[in-house]
Design an enzyme around this catalytic site. Structure first.
Site, PDB file in Angstrom:
ATOM      1  N   TRP A   1       4.056  10.918   5.542  1.00 39.19           N
ATOM      2  CA  TRP A   1       5.661  11.283   6.313  1.00 39.19           C
ATOM      3  C   TRP A   1       6.605  11.484   4.871  1.00 39.19           C
ATOM      4  O   TRP A   1       5.944  10.894   3.529  1.00 39.19           O
ATOM      5  CB  TRP A   1       5.585   9.234   5.904  1.00 39.19           C
TER       6      TRP A   1
ATOM      7  N   GLU B   1       5.673   1.114  13.003  1.00 41.28           N
ATOM      8  CA  GLU B   1       6.562   0.254  14.327  1.00 41.28           C
ATOM      9  C   GLU B   1       7.548   1.118  15.429  1.00 41.28           C
ATOM     10  O   GLU B   1       7.403   1.273  16.122  1.00 41.28           O
ATOM     11  CB  GLU B   1       7.593  -0.027  13.324  1.00 41.28           C
TER      12      GLU B   1
ATOM     13  N   HIS C   1       5.923  -0.512   1.691  1.00 32.49           N
ATOM     14  CA  HIS C   1       6.918  -1.376   0.910  1.00 32.49           C
ATOM     15  C   HIS C   1       6.862  -2.403   0.570  1.00 32.49           C
ATOM     16  O   HIS C   1       6.370  -1.910  -0.862  1.00 32.49           O
ATOM     17  CB  HIS C   1       7.924  -1.961   2.167  1.00 32.49           C
TER      18      HIS C   1
ATOM     19  N   ASP D   1      14.110  -1.733   6.584  1.00 33.29           N
ATOM     20  CA  ASP D   1      14.116   0.205   7.601  1.00 33.29           C
ATOM     21  C   ASP D   1      13.707  -0.456   8.428  1.00 33.29           C
ATOM     22  O   ASP D   1      13.162   0.343   9.578  1.00 33.29           O
ATOM     23  CB  ASP D   1      13.920   0.638   6.384  1.00 33.29           C
TER      24      ASP D   1
ATOM     25  N   GLU E   1      17.519  -2.798   1.188  1.00 35.62           N
ATOM     26  CA  GLU E   1      16.078  -1.827   0.104  1.00 35.62           C
ATOM     27  C   GLU E   1      17.012  -0.731  -0.323  1.00 35.62           C
ATOM     28  O   GLU E   1      16.105  -0.225  -1.224  1.00 35.62           O
ATOM     29  CB  GLU E   1      16.155  -0.879   1.772  1.00 35.62           C
TER      30      GLU E   1
END
Length: 254
Positions: free
Chosen positions: A36, A119, A140, A149, A239
């Site tokens: 990522w 997700e 997170h 998010d 966030e």
């Protein structure tokens, strides 16, 4: 409208093949499991948008390459300014909404651990998992980041409020069998059977009329889209604020 030949090879982290209207989207980094990164964060919303606007796509299969679906963060730099986080929030909103804007059924074939942005797979209409798959949120709270998010909305839908809060706050990892028992996935399969099963289901679905496929997807994502519209932007703002604030503290700050 998009044309498949115009976008199939456009994205460095997204490999696409299509047969008989069934589009297989394989996430990867340089031919291995997806890491990522800023590039992936930027590319995926654009890829989902092109897929969503191509009428030649009748069913979409989303999977990963290598041993993992998505497990490693590889950001080149940290955002420290409101402008930087505005870009992240913009991409974050479009990543989920553009995924849901795909107007045909989406099948996820989770080929291995999904501990970052699981997700993306779990918002699919059908979720299949390899026996080696695991599900967690390691980018997170356990990494010092507010889970704003979309995971703050998706996981409570899937797990229930109290179980989801425990899951997010502790970084709990669920294996494939636990995910099946909790209703996160529909089937658990040996790795060598995973994509064959996804294609089998895709061909079954593709036998329906175009309007049946499109309108069924619209019906099945209606409530999800409503909740994301209500809470995604607010979560991303929280966030971002917390992340910018954290940069003013020493690295050892708890």
């Amino acid at each position: 409208m998009s044309d498949f030949e115009d976008y199939r090879d456009r994205f460095a982290d997204v490999e696409m093949v299509r047969h008989d209207g069934i589009l297989q989207v394989t996430l990867h980094t340089d031919g291995g499991s997806l890491k990522w990164s800023e590039r992936a964060h930027r590319e995926l919303p654009l890829a989902f948008r092109r897929i969503a606007t191509d009428p030649g796509n009748r069913v979409v299969i989303l999977t990963g390459k290598g041993a993992d679906f998505l497990t490693e963060m590889a950001f080149e730099k940290r955002n420290t300014t409101p402008q930087g986080w505005d870009r992240v929030a913009h991409e974050g909103r479009h990543m989920l909404f553009d995924l849901l804007d795909i107007e045909v059924p989406v099948i996820a074939a989770v080929n291995g651990p999904a501990t970052e942005h699981a997700e993306l797979a779990l918002l699919s209409d059908i979720v299949l998992a390899a026996e080696s798959a695991t599900f967690a949120d390691h980018q997170h709270v356990v990494a010092g980041v507010v889970p704003g998010d979309g995971v703050h909305l998706v996981w409570p839908w899937l797990l229930g409020m109290n179980r989801a809060r425990y899951f997010l706050l502790t970084g709990q990892t669920l294996d494939a069998r636990q995910a099946l028992e909790l209703g996160l996935v529909a089937e658990v399969l040996p790795a060598e059977r995973l994509l064959d099963r996804a294609w089998e289901l895709a061909r079954q679905l593709a036998g329906n009329t175009t309007l049946t496929l499109r309108y069924t997807r619209a019906c099945l994502t209606m409530l999800i889209r409503r909740e994301l519209q209500f809470g995604l932007a607010h979560g991303l703002a929280l966030e971002s604020l917390a992340a910018v604030d954290a940069r003013s503290f020493p690295a050892t700050q708890p």
